[in-house]
Design an enzyme around this catalytic site. Structure first.
Site, PDB file in Angstrom:
ATOM      1  CG  LEU A 166      -1.856  -1.173   1.380  1.00 59.15           C
ATOM      2  CD1 LEU A 166      -2.709  -1.000   2.620  1.00 59.15           C
ATOM      3  CD2 LEU A 166      -2.741  -1.313   0.155  1.00 59.15           C
ATOM      4  CD1 TRP A 168       4.123   7.021   0.688  1.00 59.22           C
ATOM      5  CD2 TRP A 168       2.861   8.880   0.576  1.00 59.22           C
ATOM      6  NE1 TRP A 168       4.577   7.794  -0.365  1.00 59.22           N
ATOM      7  CE2 TRP A 168       3.827   8.948  -0.465  1.00 59.22           C
ATOM      8  CE3 TRP A 168       1.962   9.940   0.704  1.00 59.22           C
ATOM      9  CZ2 TRP A 168       3.912  10.006  -1.357  1.00 59.22           C
ATOM     10  CZ3 TRP A 168       2.040  11.009  -0.190  1.00 59.22           C
ATOM     11  CH2 TRP A 168       3.009  11.034  -1.209  1.00 59.22           C
ATOM     12  CE  LYS A 192       5.930  -2.233   2.111  1.00 56.67           C
ATOM     13  NZ  LYS A 192       5.992  -0.996   2.930  1.00 56.67           N
ATOM     14  CB  SER A 246       5.981   4.921  -7.901  1.00 55.74           C
ATOM     15  OG  SER A 246       6.786   3.856  -7.446  1.00 55.74           O
ATOM     16  CE1 TYR A 256      11.628  -7.011  -6.480  1.00 55.84           C
ATOM     17  CE2 TYR A 256       9.523  -6.305  -5.572  1.00 55.84           C
ATOM     18  CZ  TYR A 256      10.870  -6.079  -5.786  1.00 55.84           C
ATOM     19  OH  TYR A 256      11.452  -4.949  -5.292  1.00 55.84           O
ATOM     20  CD  GLU A 268      -4.495   3.263  -8.351  1.00 63.00           C
ATOM     21  OE1 GLU A 268      -3.791   4.062  -9.011  1.00 63.00           O
ATOM     22  OE2 GLU A 268      -4.921   3.501  -7.219  1.00 63.00           O
ATOM     23  CB  CYS A 303      -2.746   7.888  -8.099  1.00 63.06           C
ATOM     24  SG  CYS A 303      -4.294   7.239  -7.500  1.00 63.06           S
ATOM     25  CD  GLU A 401       2.108  10.170  -9.924  1.00 60.40           C
ATOM     26  OE1 GLU A 401       2.971   9.275  -9.838  1.00 60.40           O
ATOM     27  OE2 GLU A 401       0.893   9.957  -9.720  1.00 60.40           O
TER      28      GLU A 401
HETATM   29  P1  NDP Z   1       6.344   3.642  -3.879  1.00 57.72           P
HETATM   30  O1  NDP Z   1       5.825   3.125  -5.133  1.00 57.72           O
HETATM   31  O2  NDP Z   1       7.814   3.605  -3.638  1.00 57.72           O
HETATM   32  O3  NDP Z   1       5.655   2.923  -2.622  1.00 57.72           O
HETATM   33  C1  NDP Z   1       4.440   2.203  -2.644  1.00 57.72           C
HETATM   34  C2  NDP Z   1       4.585   0.937  -1.817  1.00 57.72           C
HETATM   35  O4  NDP Z   1       5.572   0.073  -2.406  1.00 57.72           O
HETATM   36  C3  NDP Z   1       5.072   1.198  -0.388  1.00 57.72           C
HETATM   37  O5  NDP Z   1       4.496   0.270   0.479  1.00 57.72           O
HETATM   38  C4  NDP Z   1       6.552   0.971  -0.523  1.00 57.72           C
HETATM   39  O6  NDP Z   1       7.245   0.688   0.650  1.00 57.72           O
HETATM   40  C5  NDP Z   1       6.607  -0.208  -1.465  1.00 57.72           C
HETATM   41  N1  NDP Z   1       7.904  -0.312  -2.123  1.00 57.72           N
HETATM   42  C6  NDP Z   1       8.800   0.680  -2.375  1.00 57.72           C
HETATM   43  N2  NDP Z   1       9.892   0.186  -2.987  1.00 57.72           N
HETATM   44  C7  NDP Z   1       9.694  -1.135  -3.124  1.00 57.72           C
HETATM   45  C8  NDP Z   1      10.462  -2.176  -3.667  1.00 57.72           C
HETATM   46  N3  NDP Z   1      11.679  -1.973  -4.189  1.00 57.72           N
HETATM   47  N4  NDP Z   1       9.951  -3.428  -3.644  1.00 57.72           N
HETATM   48  C9  NDP Z   1       8.735  -3.669  -3.100  1.00 57.72           C
HETATM   49  N5  NDP Z   1       7.969  -2.719  -2.556  1.00 57.72           N
HETATM   50  C10 NDP Z   1       8.431  -1.455  -2.574  1.00 57.72           C
HETATM   51  O7  NDP Z   1       5.872   5.113  -3.720  1.00 57.72           O
HETATM   52  P2  NDP Z   1       6.565   6.243  -2.837  1.00 57.72           P
HETATM   53  O8  NDP Z   1       5.959   6.120  -1.532  1.00 57.72           O
HETATM   54  O9  NDP Z   1       8.044   6.221  -2.816  1.00 57.72           O
HETATM   55  O10 NDP Z   1       6.182   7.518  -3.674  1.00 57.72           O
HETATM   56  C11 NDP Z   1       6.958   7.875  -4.827  1.00 57.72           C
HETATM   57  C12 NDP Z   1       6.070   8.371  -5.910  1.00 57.72           C
HETATM   58  O11 NDP Z   1       5.186   7.330  -6.307  1.00 57.72           O
HETATM   59  C13 NDP Z   1       5.150   9.493  -5.507  1.00 57.72           C
HETATM   60  O12 NDP Z   1       5.790  10.719  -5.501  1.00 57.72           O
HETATM   61  C14 NDP Z   1       4.094   9.352  -6.549  1.00 57.72           C
HETATM   62  O13 NDP Z   1       4.545   9.915  -7.740  1.00 57.72           O
HETATM   63  C15 NDP Z   1       3.961   7.858  -6.704  1.00 57.72           C
HETATM   64  N6  NDP Z   1       2.892   7.279  -5.860  1.00 57.72           N
HETATM   65  C16 NDP Z   1       1.723   6.951  -6.427  1.00 57.72           C
HETATM   66  C17 NDP Z   1       0.684   6.498  -5.641  1.00 57.72           C
HETATM   67  C18 NDP Z   1      -0.635   6.155  -6.204  1.00 57.72           C
HETATM   68  O14 NDP Z   1      -1.635   6.301  -5.505  1.00 57.72           O
HETATM   69  N7  NDP Z   1      -0.712   5.644  -7.411  1.00 57.72           N
HETATM   70  C19 NDP Z   1       0.814   6.369  -4.194  1.00 57.72           C
HETATM   71  C20 NDP Z   1       2.121   6.653  -3.692  1.00 57.72           C
HETATM   72  C21 NDP Z   1       3.090   7.111  -4.520  1.00 57.72           C
HETATM   73  P3  NDP Z   1       7.867   1.928   1.489  1.00 57.72           P
HETATM   74  O15 NDP Z   1       6.765   2.304   2.345  1.00 57.72           O
HETATM   75  O16 NDP Z   1       9.012   1.420   2.213  1.00 57.72           O
HETATM   76  O17 NDP Z   1       8.247   2.975   0.499  1.00 57.72           O
END
Ligand code: NDP
Length: 499
Positions: A166, A168, A192, A246, A256, A268, A303, A401
């Site tokens: 998920l 944040w 997670k 992202s 993976y 998504e 998003c 984005e």
């Molecule tokens: P991420 O895509 O990094 O995080 C989303 C989830 O994936 C979190 O639970 C994160 O864990 C987990 N994650 C991160 N890296 C990995 C990995 N290598 N392998 C497996 N799981 C992983 O988003 P961010 O939080 O870093 O945000 C970065 C950008 O992503 C934002 O600025 C935005 O552009 C986009 N975003 C888009 C969203 C949407 O609703 N579509 C939501 C959030 C972000 P952890 O908590 O440790 O990072």
């Protein structure tokens, strides 16, 4: 009638909260196997809220084992649908009963405004548990049209153990979008949460037990993406993952899966969504309110944010005047104050990233009309609502984005130019169209390559309507609506030969 609550009231609630700090595995609180923990920060103040278990592959493995055992026991997966429904309805009631404390917890954890947290957790989150609970005992299989001598049934079975990874930006709402259909379907879950916002989904796991969910069916494992998230993606005994975040990390999950057990991956992801205003649109309060919400709701950390506002030249000046007047009235600051319209960016690093996009916009020649900096004199990670004119489709801020409170206007001369610019993106999550002409509205709705098109309001729809992305915004799976169940159910054919 009771007095409306104030920031002081919510701070009182905050002072009484017991913040979760451990993982929730097999119905019990546990420290991380490694004994490690990480600091959890309040983005509204920049101060530490507490520490949370730093889970990694060992903890994910414990959670998967508990989830698998629960799934194979059939304590949930083979429970009659109406019994699963009863538990989900109780969970909806418990979320409603605890909505205020959950909302305050979420606001502290995420920097989201208390108003949004109350709306989401008091309203939408329980609706999801109720809606999928109500849906599951009305979800039928099929009988295929075969001959006299056979009966061929197509039945739906839960996929098994699913991983939910998920973001944040809407912590408990995204949990509910995925968890409600997954549990309704009979799956066991390893969830997670994002490292920045673990608290409310941990508390939800405790409420789920109180509602009657058997131990092991819902496990919440806080940790970091590269360790805990990757361990979910690579675990050989997880059958399916549903991810929101992202596009970059979504792609990792496909890798993976291909390098482990070929688990199913539902994605998504990001967006760069257009907000189109045609020359016949009424530039009224609804339109301006939608334009503001589309760019600044949740501080633009959304998003489906429509920051690319593609406006016909004939109405651009009046549109911009009204947008700026409204944006100037937005209150940015203390997330716990019900008067606040926009809370904090999720982390200090994310604020730096958003500000660097604003600098890129300025240096590429977009015209900054308001905002553009961190809100001065406030603790926490705030950024002012920012409005640009003269955006060009080739600029970075028009292509990438930003995930921050930035609205940019691109002037166009008519529908076809608006459509061409709107389509000129790798993403395809959402679009908004404002016009009084029904033919133009449908023309755009049918031609825009994205999962949701909102006409004459900015909305993501409701619980009944599927949500997800075309192109690099998503996979063919959908969250929300009856379609979300497809991520958590699989079809089995039972072919019976009669003598
Ligand atoms: P991420 O895509 O990094 O995080 C989303 C989830 O994936 C979190 O639970 C994160 O864990 C987990 N994650 C991160 N890296 C990995 C990995 N290598 N392998 C497996 N799981 C992983 O988003 P961010 O939080 O870093 O945000 C970065 C950008 O992503 C934002 O600025 C935005 O552009 C986009 N975003 C888009 C969203 C949407 O609703 N579509 C939501 C959030 C972000 P952890 O908590 O440790 O990072």
């Amino acid at each position: 009638m009771s007095e409306p609550k104030t920031a002081a009231d919510y701070r009182q609630v905050a002072s009484r909260l017991k913040l979760p700090s451990k993982a929730f595995i097999d119905g019990a609180w546990r420290d991380a196997v490694s004994g490690r923990s990480f600091e959890n920060v309040n983005p509204g103040t920049g101060e530490a809220l507490g520490r949370v278990a730093y889970c990694d592959a060992a903890d994910i493995d414990l959670a998967v084992k508990a989830a698998r055992r629960a799934f194979e026991d059939g304590v949930w997966s083979r429970r009659a649908p109406d019994e699963r429904k009863a538990v989900l309805l109780r969970l909806a009631d418990l979320v409603r009963a605890h909505a205020e404390s959950l909302a305050v917890m979420e606001s502290l954890d995420s920097g989201k405004t208390i108003r949004d947290c109350l709306n989401e957790i008091g309203g939408e989150v329980p609706t999801f548990f109720q809606w999928y609970g109500e849906l599951i005992d009305k979800t039928f299989g099929k009988v295929a049209p075969t001959g006299e001598k056979t009966v061929a049934m197509i039945v739906k079975e839960p996929v098994g153990v699913v991983g939910l990874v998920l973001p944040w930006n809407f912590p408990l709402l995204m949990a509910a979008w995925k968890l409600a259909p997954a549990l309704a379907a009979g799956c066991s879950v390893v969830l997670k949460p994002a490292e920045q916002t673990p608290l409310t989904s941990l508390r939800l796991a405790e409420l789920a037990i109180e509602a009657g969910l058997p131990a092991g069916v819902l496990n919440v494992v806080p940790g970091f993406g590269e360790t805990a998230g990757q361990a979910v993606g690579r675990h050989p005994d997880i059958d399916s993952v549903s991810f929101t975040g992202s596009t970059e990390v979504g792609a990792y999950f496909l890798k993976y899966a291909s390098e482990s057990n070929l688990k199913h991956i539902g994605l998504e992801m990001g967006g760069k969504s257009p907000f189109i205003v045609l020359d016949d649109a009424d530039i009224n309060d609804t339109l301006i309110g939608s334009a503001i919400n589309a760019a600044f709701w949740n501080g633009g950390q959304n998003c489906s944010a429509n920051m690319r506002q593609i406006v016909d030249r004939k109405v651009k000046d009046v549109f911009l005047d009204r947008v700026i007047a409204r944006a100037k009235s937005l209150v940015v600051g203390d997330p716990l104050d019900p008067a606040t319209d926009m809370g904090a960016m999720i982390t200090a690093e994310h604020r730096v990233r958003v500000l660097s996009y604003i600098e890129a916009g300025k240096s590429e020649g977009a015209k900054l009309l308001m905002g553009g900096s961190a809100s001065v004199g406030k603790t926490g990670y705030f950024v002012e609502p920012t409005v640009f004119d003269s955006l060009k489709p080739s600029m970075r801020i028009a292509k990438e984005e930003i995930f921050g409170p930035v609205l940019g206007v691109i002037a166009v001369g008519g529908l076809e130019e608006a459509l061409a610019i709107a389509k000129d993106t790798d993403y395809g999550l959402h679009a908004t169209v404002f016009t009084r002409d029904i033919d133009k509205a449908f023309h755009l709705a049918k031609r825009l390559p994205c999962g949701t098109v909102a006409v004459n309001s900015f909305t993501e729809g409701n619980v009944a309507t599927p949500f997800g992305g075309y192109r690099r915004s998503g996979s063919l799976t959908r969250d929300k609506g009856a379609e979300a169940l497809d991520q958590y159910l699989q079809n089995k054919t039972i072919w019976v030969s009669l003598s």
